[in-house]
Design a protein around this motif. Structure first.
Motif, mmCIF file in Angstrom:
data_model
loop_
_atom_site.group_PDB
_atom_site.id
_atom_site.type_symbol
_atom_site.label_atom_id
_atom_site.label_comp_id
_atom_site.label_asym_id
_atom_site.label_seq_id
_atom_site.Cartn_x
_atom_site.Cartn_y
_atom_site.Cartn_z
ATOM 1 N N VAL A 1 3.300 -20.602 13.763
ATOM 2 C CA VAL A 1 4.627 -20.128 14.151
ATOM 3 C C VAL A 1 5.661 -21.181 13.788
ATOM 4 O O VAL A 1 5.393 -22.384 13.831
ATOM 5 C CB VAL A 1 4.718 -19.812 15.660
ATOM 6 C CG1 VAL A 1 3.812 -18.653 16.021
ATOM 7 C CG2 VAL A 1 4.379 -21.030 16.507
ATOM 8 N N SER A 2 6.849 -20.735 13.428
ATOM 9 C CA SER A 2 7.941 -21.646 13.118
ATOM 10 C C SER A 2 8.959 -21.597 14.243
ATOM 11 O O SER A 2 9.241 -20.543 14.809
ATOM 12 C CB SER A 2 8.605 -21.262 11.785
ATOM 13 O OG SER A 2 9.092 -19.938 11.834
ATOM 14 N N GLY A 3 9.501 -22.758 14.572
ATOM 15 C CA GLY A 3 10.483 -22.827 15.645
ATOM 16 C C GLY A 3 11.214 -24.147 15.596
ATOM 17 O O GLY A 3 11.264 -24.822 14.569
ATOM 18 N N SER A 4 11.755 -24.538 16.734
ATOM 19 C CA SER A 4 12.538 -25.754 16.842
ATOM 20 C C SER A 4 11.722 -26.826 17.559
ATOM 21 O O SER A 4 10.528 -26.660 17.803
ATOM 22 C CB SER A 4 13.832 -25.450 17.615
ATOM 23 O OG SER A 4 14.622 -26.610 17.756
ATOM 24 N N ALA B 1 9.343 -10.349 10.785
ATOM 25 C CA ALA B 1 8.129 -11.122 10.488
ATOM 26 C C ALA B 1 8.475 -12.533 10.026
ATOM 27 O O ALA B 1 8.053 -12.981 8.960
ATOM 28 C CB ALA B 1 7.272 -10.392 9.455
ATOM 29 N N TRP B 2 9.232 -13.255 10.844
ATOM 30 C CA TRP B 2 9.767 -14.538 10.393
ATOM 31 C C TRP B 2 8.697 -15.606 10.171
ATOM 32 O O TRP B 2 8.965 -16.621 9.545
ATOM 33 C CB TRP B 2 10.845 -15.041 11.349
ATOM 34 C CG TRP B 2 10.406 -15.335 12.754
ATOM 35 C CD1 TRP B 2 9.692 -16.409 13.194
ATOM 36 C CD2 TRP B 2 10.700 -14.560 13.915
ATOM 37 N NE1 TRP B 2 9.514 -16.366 14.549
ATOM 38 C CE2 TRP B 2 10.126 -15.234 15.028
ATOM 39 C CE3 TRP B 2 11.404 -13.372 14.148
ATOM 40 C CZ2 TRP B 2 10.226 -14.756 16.334
ATOM 41 C CZ3 TRP B 2 11.498 -12.900 15.446
ATOM 42 C CH2 TRP B 2 10.913 -13.572 16.518
ATOM 43 N N ASN B 3 7.488 -15.375 10.662
ATOM 44 C CA ASN B 3 6.414 -16.339 10.430
ATOM 45 C C ASN B 3 5.501 -15.973 9.257
ATOM 46 O O ASN B 3 4.514 -16.668 9.001
ATOM 47 C CB ASN B 3 5.555 -16.474 11.696
ATOM 48 C CG ASN B 3 6.309 -17.099 12.846
ATOM 49 O OD1 ASN B 3 6.984 -18.114 12.686
ATOM 50 N ND2 ASN B 3 6.230 -16.475 14.018
ATOM 51 N N ALA B 4 5.827 -14.902 8.542
ATOM 52 C CA ALA B 4 4.901 -14.372 7.538
ATOM 53 C C ALA B 4 4.605 -15.372 6.422
ATOM 54 O O ALA B 4 3.443 -15.534 6.019
ATOM 55 C CB ALA B 4 5.450 -13.069 6.959
ATOM 56 N N GLU B 5 5.613 -16.028 5.880
ATOM 57 C CA GLU B 5 5.369 -16.938 4.755
ATOM 58 C C GLU B 5 4.525 -18.133 5.183
ATOM 59 O O GLU B 5 3.626 -18.576 4.449
ATOM 60 C CB GLU B 5 6.694 -17.404 4.155
ATOM 61 C CG GLU B 5 6.530 -18.319 2.944
ATOM 62 C CD GLU B 5 5.674 -17.722 1.831
ATOM 63 O OE1 GLU B 5 4.956 -18.497 1.150
ATOM 64 O OE2 GLU B 5 5.714 -16.485 1.633
ATOM 65 N N LEU B 6 4.808 -18.671 6.373
ATOM 66 C CA LEU B 6 3.976 -19.762 6.883
ATOM 67 C C LEU B 6 2.540 -19.295 7.068
ATOM 68 O O LEU B 6 1.590 -19.996 6.686
ATOM 69 C CB LEU B 6 4.549 -20.279 8.201
ATOM 70 C CG LEU B 6 3.715 -21.355 8.916
ATOM 71 C CD1 LEU B 6 3.551 -22.590 8.055
ATOM 72 C CD2 LEU B 6 4.364 -21.703 10.269
ATOM 73 N N CYS B 7 2.368 -18.113 7.625
ATOM 74 C CA CYS B 7 1.012 -17.573 7.810
ATOM 75 C C CYS B 7 0.306 -17.397 6.464
ATOM 76 O O CYS B 7 -0.890 -17.689 6.335
ATOM 77 C CB CYS B 7 1.073 -16.237 8.550
ATOM 78 S SG CYS B 7 1.504 -16.354 10.295
ATOM 79 N N VAL C 1 -6.275 -15.699 10.309
ATOM 80 C CA VAL C 1 -4.918 -16.096 10.655
ATOM 81 C C VAL C 1 -4.226 -14.900 11.304
ATOM 82 O O VAL C 1 -4.208 -13.800 10.739
ATOM 83 C CB VAL C 1 -4.141 -16.557 9.407
ATOM 84 C CG1 VAL C 1 -2.662 -16.776 9.727
ATOM 85 C CG2 VAL C 1 -4.758 -17.835 8.850
ATOM 86 N N PHE C 2 -3.684 -15.127 12.485
ATOM 87 C CA PHE C 2 -2.977 -14.086 13.228
ATOM 88 C C PHE C 2 -1.476 -14.329 13.073
ATOM 89 O O PHE C 2 -1.014 -15.469 13.150
ATOM 90 C CB PHE C 2 -3.349 -14.122 14.708
ATOM 91 C CG PHE C 2 -4.726 -13.591 15.026
ATOM 92 C CD1 PHE C 2 -5.723 -13.540 14.064
ATOM 93 C CD2 PHE C 2 -5.022 -13.137 16.292
ATOM 94 C CE1 PHE C 2 -6.986 -13.051 14.344
ATOM 95 C CE2 PHE C 2 -6.282 -12.638 16.600
ATOM 96 C CZ PHE C 2 -7.271 -12.604 15.630
ATOM 97 N N CYS C 3 -0.732 -13.261 12.855
ATOM 98 C CA CYS C 3 0.708 -13.372 12.630
ATOM 99 C C CYS C 3 1.462 -12.605 13.701
ATOM 100 O O CYS C 3 1.124 -11.461 14.020
ATOM 101 C CB CYS C 3 1.075 -12.813 11.246
ATOM 102 S SG CYS C 3 2.819 -12.999 10.800
ATOM 103 N N GLU C 4 2.479 -13.236 14.254
ATOM 104 C CA GLU C 4 3.358 -12.571 15.216
ATOM 105 C C GLU C 4 4.759 -13.119 15.039
ATOM 106 O O GLU C 4 4.980 -14.089 14.333
ATOM 107 C CB GLU C 4 2.854 -12.796 16.646
ATOM 108 C CG GLU C 4 2.674 -14.250 17.029
ATOM 109 C CD GLU C 4 1.885 -14.441 18.303
ATOM 110 O OE1 GLU C 4 2.437 -15.041 19.240
ATOM 111 O OE2 GLU C 4 0.718 -14.006 18.371
#
Length: 448
Positions: free
Chosen positions: A269-272, A327-333, A344-347
């Protein structure tokens, strides 16, 4: 090669899930009282009944005191209480789904840092810290928005904390939980170990992955060979100028190491580096902030009405900065999936069945949703099955009116009339009446 479909089974750590749709962790606000098992079951069972392959119980605290990041979190430190949760797992299994418990400790994100009323009622509680709080957070302490009295863990205490995760996992497995999910992101203490923004230790745990390795060892020793998964953060959404922080490359390297350490599934997941709108993204929740039912609760949480208004202003600015992105985490996933051997699970922002179909087999092996379940507890009934068109979309508008009142201890429910009307119409049309047809053998046992 045949394309992967949402209805296809997926295996994690020897456990076969009947399909690739899961209810991601949410705050159930069930607490640890006598009514907690029934409240948890009421929150989680609809997703299982509607066909979800995996249902995740949200952040559940491994310590006896402190460590809760929000009001109403459930603890899994008392054996007698955790034994009572067998009634929850039995009900999930009765519908052929598997259930995960997400283990958590808030560390510097705990209520003893930010909730003024909680600090007042628990003056002797200290936050557990990986290192001394970062300078920017100490400034907020000086200004009175946070209250740090942090206890920096010794090396021995880090091992003891890892053992707490192991003991809680063992209790949960005995109560029937199928999967242990470590809360490795969203600024909890595991994230704080991983993040160079927080972790400036000079012992072996200065390498934050080491903590997750020890946690895995403790869980294997105390709970056996239970499927083990964790979130893994990249801090790419941190404000400009915030350094040091985890890059995408850092997160991918962490995932490689956790694959080697025996984790059975990963959720990048991507975040701050802060507990802010980067976690949820979407619209400013004006309805929730201006609801008179919660004004006193906001004042109690943030230390008065003026400070509550300042937090509201900050939330408004964050909502502008962290706009919703599907799907803001898709590329990282996708990058992680190319680098590891486990599922790999994506959310994060996944809202359409057609989009799900493009993600599976490319960016991820399973997809999860969280906030949409507040509006549609039986959402899987609409997204799974052979008769779906691909046009199916959740009714959730990512307005975040469900989330903000939770700082007052309010339940996580949809509060947006237009969304509730749409969900009500679908219910009247029978959209949730029948779970999709399951694979042979899944009705009696999630292992299949």
């Amino acid at each position: 090669m045949a394309s992967i479909r949402l209805d296809d089974p997926v295996e994690i750590g020897g456990l076969t899930l009947r399909n690739r749709l899961y209810r991601a962790p949410l705050l159930e606000c069930a607490g640890t009282g006598d009514d907690a098992p029934e409240r948890l079951a009421a929150e989680l069972e609809p997703a299982a009944r509607a066909g979800a392959g995996l249902v995740c119980q949200g952040a559940t605290i491994v310590s006896e005191t402190g460590g809760c990041a929000a009001p109403g979190m459930t603890r899994v430190a008392d054996p007698a209480f955790v034994e009572s949760l067998e009634s929850v797992t039995d009900r999930i299994h009765g519908h052929g789904a598997a259930i995960a418990v997400q283990l958590e400790h808030g560390g510097l994100r705990s209520m003893e840092t930010w909730h003024a009323g909680y600090r007042r009622d628990n003056p002797n509680l200290q936050q557990l810290a990986v290192s001394r709080p970062p300078r920017l957070l100490r400034l907020l302490d000086t200004l009175g928005f946070l209250d740090y009295d942090a206890h920096v863990l010794t090396t021995d205490e880090v091992y003891e904390l890892a053992a707490d995760f192991g003991r809680s996992a063992a209790l949960a497995v005995d109560a029937g939980y199928d999967v242990v999910h470590i809360a490795g992101a969203n600024m909890g203490i595991v994230h704080q170990f991983l993040s160079p923004f927080y972790n400036r230790r000079d012992d072996e745990f200065g390498d934050g992955v080491r903590f997750l390795e020890v946690v895995a060892d403790e869980i294997r020793e105390q709970a056996g060979d239970v499927p083990l998964m964790t979130k893994v953060p990249a801090e790419t959404a941190a404000p400009p100028g915030i350094r040091p922080r985890l890059t995408e490359d850092d997160a991918i390297d962490i995932c490689r190491r956790l694959d080697d350490a025996g984790y059975d599934a990963l959720v990048p997941v991507s975040g701050s580096v802060f507990w802010d709108a980067s976690i949820v993204r979407g619209s400013f929740p004006a309805r929730a902030w201006h609801d008179d039912r919660y004004r006193d609760g906001y004042a109690d949480a943030f230390g008065g009405r003026i400070r509550a208004r300042l937090v509201e202003l900050g939330n408004r600015l964050e909502a502008t900065w962290y706009e919703f992105e599907p799907a803001w985490n898709a590329e990282l996933c996708r990058r992680v999936r190319d680098a590891v051997s486990v599922p790999v699970f994506c959310e994060g922002g996944i809202r359409e069945r057609g989009h799900i179909d493009t993600l599976l087999g490319d960016a991820c092996d399973a997809v999860g949703m969280a906030r949409p379940f507040y509006a549609e507890p039986e959402l899987p009934a609409r997204l799974l099955g052979t008769n779906v068109s691909g046009d199916e979309r959740v009714v959730c508008e990512s307005c975040n009116n469900c989330a903000v009142p939770q700082v007052t201890g309010a339940a996580g429910v949809c509060r947006t009339p237009s969304v509730l009307r749409r969900a009500g119409s679908l219910k009247m049309e029978g959209a949730y009446d029948e779970a999709p047809e399951m694979h042979a053998g899944d009705a009696d046992d999630p292992v299949g």
